[in-house]
Design an enzyme around this catalytic site. Structure first.
Site, PDB file in Angstrom:
ATOM      1  N   CYS A   1      -5.245   8.351   8.796  1.00  0.00           N
ATOM      2  CA  CYS A   1      -5.619   7.763  10.087  1.00  0.00           C
ATOM      3  C   CYS A   1      -5.410   8.745  11.244  1.00  0.00           C
ATOM      4  O   CYS A   1      -4.410   9.467  11.268  1.00  0.00           O
ATOM      5  CB  CYS A   1      -4.775   6.518  10.350  1.00  0.00           C
ATOM      6  SG  CYS A   1      -5.337   5.084   9.458  1.00  0.00           S
TER       7      CYS A   1
ATOM      8  N   ARG B   1      -4.052  10.212   3.315  1.00  0.00           N
ATOM      9  CA  ARG B   1      -2.766  10.825   3.629  1.00  0.00           C
ATOM     10  C   ARG B   1      -1.902  11.029   2.378  1.00  0.00           C
ATOM     11  O   ARG B   1      -1.310  12.072   2.155  1.00  0.00           O
ATOM     12  CB  ARG B   1      -2.018   9.883   4.599  1.00  0.00           C
ATOM     13  CG  ARG B   1      -0.869  10.537   5.280  1.00  0.00           C
ATOM     14  CD  ARG B   1      -1.377  11.469   6.323  1.00  0.00           C
ATOM     15  NE  ARG B   1      -0.415  12.504   6.632  1.00  0.00           N
ATOM     16  CZ  ARG B   1      -0.767  13.682   7.102  1.00  0.00           C
ATOM     17  NH1 ARG B   1      -2.021  13.983   7.310  1.00  0.00           N
ATOM     18  NH2 ARG B   1       0.151  14.575   7.377  1.00  0.00           N
TER      19      ARG B   1
ATOM     20  N   LYS C   1       0.829  -1.213   0.000  1.00  0.00           N
ATOM     21  CA  LYS C   1       0.000   0.000   0.000  1.00  0.00           C
ATOM     22  C   LYS C   1       0.863   1.262   0.000  1.00  0.00           C
ATOM     23  O   LYS C   1       0.679   2.143  -0.840  1.00  0.00           O
ATOM     24  CB  LYS C   1      -0.896   0.005   1.244  1.00  0.00           C
ATOM     25  CG  LYS C   1      -1.468   1.355   1.601  1.00  0.00           C
ATOM     26  CD  LYS C   1      -2.187   1.310   2.945  1.00  0.00           C
ATOM     27  CE  LYS C   1      -2.558   2.669   3.469  1.00  0.00           C
ATOM     28  NZ  LYS C   1      -1.490   3.329   4.229  1.00  0.00           N
ATOM     29  N   ASN C   2       1.815   1.341   0.928  1.00  0.00           N
ATOM     30  CA  ASN C   2       2.532   2.609   1.073  1.00  0.00           C
ATOM     31  C   ASN C   2       3.546   2.871  -0.047  1.00  0.00           C
ATOM     32  O   ASN C   2       4.035   3.987  -0.188  1.00  0.00           O
ATOM     33  CB  ASN C   2       3.150   2.721   2.467  1.00  0.00           C
ATOM     34  CG  ASN C   2       2.067   2.949   3.524  1.00  0.00           C
ATOM     35  OD1 ASN C   2       0.940   3.343   3.193  1.00  0.00           O
ATOM     36  ND2 ASN C   2       2.384   2.687   4.779  1.00  0.00           N
TER      37      ASN C   2
ATOM     38  N   ILE D   1       6.753   6.621  17.154  1.00  0.00           N
ATOM     39  CA  ILE D   1       6.486   7.427  15.940  1.00  0.00           C
ATOM     40  C   ILE D   1       5.216   8.275  16.088  1.00  0.00           C
ATOM     41  O   ILE D   1       5.227   9.465  15.793  1.00  0.00           O
ATOM     42  CB  ILE D   1       6.340   6.517  14.692  1.00  0.00           C
ATOM     43  CG1 ILE D   1       7.485   5.494  14.600  1.00  0.00           C
ATOM     44  CG2 ILE D   1       6.220   7.358  13.408  1.00  0.00           C
ATOM     45  CD1 ILE D   1       8.823   6.020  14.185  1.00  0.00           C
TER      46      ILE D   1
ATOM     47  N   ASP E   1       3.484   0.463  11.993  1.00  0.00           N
ATOM     48  CA  ASP E   1       2.247  -0.023  11.383  1.00  0.00           C
ATOM     49  C   ASP E   1       1.906  -1.463  11.792  1.00  0.00           C
ATOM     50  O   ASP E   1       0.813  -1.943  11.512  1.00  0.00           O
ATOM     51  CB  ASP E   1       2.333   0.075   9.844  1.00  0.00           C
ATOM     52  CG  ASP E   1       2.475   1.517   9.384  1.00  0.00           C
ATOM     53  OD1 ASP E   1       2.183   2.424  10.176  1.00  0.00           O
ATOM     54  OD2 ASP E   1       2.893   1.737   8.228  1.00  0.00           O
TER      55      ASP E   1
ATOM     56  N   ARG F   1      -9.395   0.670   3.546  1.00  0.00           N
ATOM     57  CA  ARG F   1      -8.437   1.611   2.946  1.00  0.00           C
ATOM     58  C   ARG F   1      -7.096   0.947   2.677  1.00  0.00           C
ATOM     59  O   ARG F   1      -6.347   1.398   1.815  1.00  0.00           O
ATOM     60  CB  ARG F   1      -8.220   2.800   3.891  1.00  0.00           C
ATOM     61  CG  ARG F   1      -9.355   3.817   3.865  1.00  0.00           C
ATOM     62  CD  ARG F   1      -8.972   5.067   4.628  1.00  0.00           C
ATOM     63  NE  ARG F   1      -7.539   5.238   4.572  1.00  0.00           N
ATOM     64  CZ  ARG F   1      -6.754   5.421   5.635  1.00  0.00           C
ATOM     65  NH1 ARG F   1      -7.240   5.507   6.833  1.00  0.00           N
ATOM     66  NH2 ARG F   1      -5.445   5.541   5.479  1.00  0.00           N
TER      67      ARG F   1
ATOM     68  N   ARG G   1       0.014  15.149  12.499  1.00  0.00           N
ATOM     69  CA  ARG G   1       0.771  14.709  11.319  1.00  0.00           C
ATOM     70  C   ARG G   1       1.222  15.925  10.516  1.00  0.00           C
ATOM     71  O   ARG G   1       0.658  16.252   9.468  1.00  0.00           O
ATOM     72  CB  ARG G   1      -0.081  13.738  10.481  1.00  0.00           C
ATOM     73  CG  ARG G   1      -0.480  12.510  11.289  1.00  0.00           C
ATOM     74  CD  ARG G   1      -1.213  11.465  10.492  1.00  0.00           C
ATOM     75  NE  ARG G   1      -0.341  10.687   9.642  1.00  0.00           N
ATOM     76  CZ  ARG G   1      -0.738   9.621   8.952  1.00  0.00           C
ATOM     77  NH1 ARG G   1      -1.987   9.223   9.018  1.00  0.00           N
ATOM     78  NH2 ARG G   1       0.106   8.960   8.185  1.00  0.00           N
ATOM     79  N   PRO G   2       2.254  16.624  11.005  1.00  0.00           N
ATOM     80  CA  PRO G   2       2.699  17.842  10.321  1.00  0.00           C
ATOM     81  C   PRO G   2       3.354  17.530   8.975  1.00  0.00           C
ATOM     82  O   PRO G   2       3.790  16.394   8.742  1.00  0.00           O
ATOM     83  CB  PRO G   2       3.726  18.427  11.290  1.00  0.00           C
ATOM     84  CG  PRO G   2       4.218  17.283  12.104  1.00  0.00           C
ATOM     85  CD  PRO G   2       3.115  16.266  12.150  1.00  0.00           C
ATOM     86  N   ILE G   3       3.428  18.536   8.110  1.00  0.00           N
ATOM     87  CA  ILE G   3       4.152  18.342   6.839  1.00  0.00           C
ATOM     88  C   ILE G   3       5.258  19.399   6.702  1.00  0.00           C
ATOM     89  O   ILE G   3       5.657  19.762   5.607  1.00  0.00           O
ATOM     90  CB  ILE G   3       3.207  18.343   5.607  1.00  0.00           C
ATOM     91  CG1 ILE G   3       2.390  19.635   5.524  1.00  0.00           C
ATOM     92  CG2 ILE G   3       2.303  17.127   5.588  1.00  0.00           C
ATOM     93  CD1 ILE G   3       1.750  19.843   4.140  1.00  0.00           C
ATOM     94  N   ASP G   4       5.740  19.865   7.851  1.00  0.00           N
ATOM     95  CA  ASP G   4       6.776  20.910   7.818  1.00  0.00           C
ATOM     96  C   ASP G   4       8.044  20.453   7.094  1.00  0.00           C
ATOM     97  O   ASP G   4       8.706  21.255   6.433  1.00  0.00           O
ATOM     98  CB  ASP G   4       7.110  21.368   9.246  1.00  0.00           C
ATOM     99  CG  ASP G   4       7.569  20.209  10.118  1.00  0.00           C
ATOM    100  OD1 ASP G   4       6.787  19.269  10.321  1.00  0.00           O
ATOM    101  OD2 ASP G   4       8.726  20.233  10.589  1.00  0.00           O
ATOM    102  N   GLN G   5       8.386  19.186   7.187  1.00  0.00           N
ATOM    103  CA  GLN G   5       9.615  18.716   6.538  1.00  0.00           C
ATOM    104  C   GLN G   5       9.445  18.645   5.009  1.00  0.00           C
ATOM    105  O   GLN G   5      10.399  18.838   4.261  1.00  0.00           O
ATOM    106  CB  GLN G   5      10.042  17.347   7.087  1.00  0.00           C
ATOM    107  CG  GLN G   5      10.393  17.382   8.558  1.00  0.00           C
ATOM    108  CD  GLN G   5      11.496  18.386   8.872  1.00  0.00           C
ATOM    109  OE1 GLN G   5      12.593  18.333   8.318  1.00  0.00           O
ATOM    110  NE2 GLN G   5      11.197  19.319   9.765  1.00  0.00           N
TER     111      GLN G   5
END
Ligand code: EPU
Length: 420
Positions: A117, A93, A22-23, A327, A305, A397, A122-126
């Site tokens: 999920c 996501r 999936k990922n 995590i 996971d 999902r 769940r930041p996206i700063d990076q």
């Protein structure tokens, strides 16, 4: 609305084929829209709702797609829309990979902030730090990420945290930047390597994926290719744990055993037998297992996971186990559901203290998120009596035909309407 009904107590026996990861697939599908020439034919695509969402999103951008069981053909030569703002984008996501893919190819995109999920902040700063370092302007307005660049220029980027999403997203944009980009403190998960291999099949020049330094030499354009997604490490881990939990013997086929080593090691430590073959692993167990401690960590550590399915197994093991989730800060929501089934678990911050219970008993529970859903299925398989699992949208999902695969191994599990 549907629910799963599970009657526990059956040992699992037989062989099961693992689907594509999936990922990896959820990054490779957005990456395919970077091909300005030719079509991408991608095999071993898992039949899951997150993939269906991505198919709808890339169609909304102007790609032509053809779905043929587990194969997806994507023609992205005529993209007309650089604005990914739909319900599907907000739901999942991995829609954030459209930012890197569109920025790389068109130097511009507007993508709504992603969902996914509920497992913590769940930041996206990076991701943003990486795009800006390449020369893009990034603005968040009206719930969407707006990115724009005159040119993308390769540079050195040191990530502050090890992030799968940021590593892949910035790698996508950098493949079509001018010059060399070096990503340091990069994530090393198997799907990072798979996405890099896919990009290289399209004509990119990505080296070092799978280590914490990835070097990307920008190319002028990417073209279509044929590619097959790697097997799903997490689906495999889920079936390994289910086999151990029920005291069965299951051969999990179409896997890369190396990717499963951290899971195999823990199962062996608990007293199960894990036999590795070239592209399969067999898990044998009497069902009588010892407690172990787990700390989740980026690859090659124990995968977050798999933490939730594993904690179900620990609920039925002898003695006390300590599980530390390093995590995600809210990845113990399944514990309240497990407690309804008689589990003895205490959560303190990011740590769960699990005292093995003599038995679990069937109850009405819900999948609070994707892997929590898998944890509840395993709980149902070992519990006494009937378990009803609700909120299956989370499970669907990410796990293809979960009940059909378990039925093949002898589990008493079926799906029915939740209204019945
Ligand atoms: N983080 C930041 N800033 C960022 C990005 C991440 O601080 O810009 C932090 C996160 O808050 C988290 C850590 O870094 O504490 C790791 O996050 P990462 O970016 O690696 O996670 P992700 O890319 O959002 C992917 C998987 C998750 C999996 C994690 C970790 C996809 C679509 N999702 O998420 O998968 O848990 O990596 O391996 O690939 C799942 O499949 O059930 C799932 C949740």
């Amino acid at each position: 609305m549907e629910k799963l009904i599970v009657y526990g107590g059956n040992r699992l026996f037989g062989d099961i084929d693992i689907s594509g990861a999936k990922n990896a697939a959820v990054a490779i599908i957005p990456a395919a829209l970077m091909a300005s020439d030719g079509t991408c034919i991608i095999d071993n695509i898992p039949d899951i709702e997150d993939v269906h969402c991505l198919e709808r999103i890339i169609e909304s951008l102007g790609c032509k797609i053809k779905v043929n069981t587990n194969s997806l053909t994507i023609d992205s030569s005529n993209i007309t829309n650089l604005d990914a703002c739909t319900e599907d984008v907000r739901r999942m996501r991995a829609s954030y990979y459209f930012i890197g893919a569109l920025l790389g190819r068109f130097k511009e995109a507007r993508v709504e902030l992603p969902g996914g999920c509920p497992i913590g902040v769940r930041p996206i700063d990076q991701h943003i730090k990486g795009f800006e370092a390449l020369g893009a302007t990034v603005k968040i307005e009206h719930g969407a990420v707006n990115v724009k660049a005159d040119r993308l220029i390769g540079t050195n980027i040191f990530f502050d945290v090890v992030s799968v999403g940021a590593t892949i997203n910035v790698m996508l944009a950098a493949t079509l930047a001018e010059g060399v980009t070096t990503l340091e403190n990069a994530a090393r998960e198997p799907h990072i390597v798979d996405v890099a291999n896919f990009l290289n099949s399209m004509g990119a020049n990505v080296k070092g994926a799978g280590t914490d330094i990835i070097r990307i030499t920008g190319v002028e354009k990417l073209c279509g290719c044929n590619y097959s997604v790697i097997p799903d490490q997490i689906e495999a881990g889920t079936f390994m744990i289910a086999a151990a939990a029920t005291g069965g013997e299951v051969t999990i086929k179409n896997v890369i055993p190396k990717h499963l080593e951290s899971i195999s090691a823990k199962l062996i430590e608990m007293g199960a037998e894990v036999i590795e073959q070239d592209d399969s692993v067999t898990v044998k167990s009497t069902g009588k297992l010892k407690s172990v401690n787990i700390k989740t960590a980026p690859y090659p550590g124990f995968p977050t996971d798999v933490q939730q399915p594993m904690s179900t197994l620990l609920c039925a093991a002898e003695g006390r186990s300590i599980v530390n989730e390093s995590i995600w800060e809210s990845r113990f929501k399944h514990v309240d559901e497990l407690k309804k089934m008689g589990a003895n678990v205490k959560v303190e911050g990011r740590t769960a203290i699990i005292d093995g219970a003599e038995k679990l008993t069937g109850a009405i529970v819900k999948a609070t998120d994707l892997r929590a859903g898998a944890a509840m299925v395993i709980a149902g398989l070992i519990a006494e009596g009937k378990t009803e699992i609700h909120s299956l949208d989370h499970i669907d999902r990410g796990y293809p035909n979960i009940e059909v695969k378990f039925q093949r191994l002898g589990a008493k599990i079926h799906r029915e309407s939740a209204e019945e």
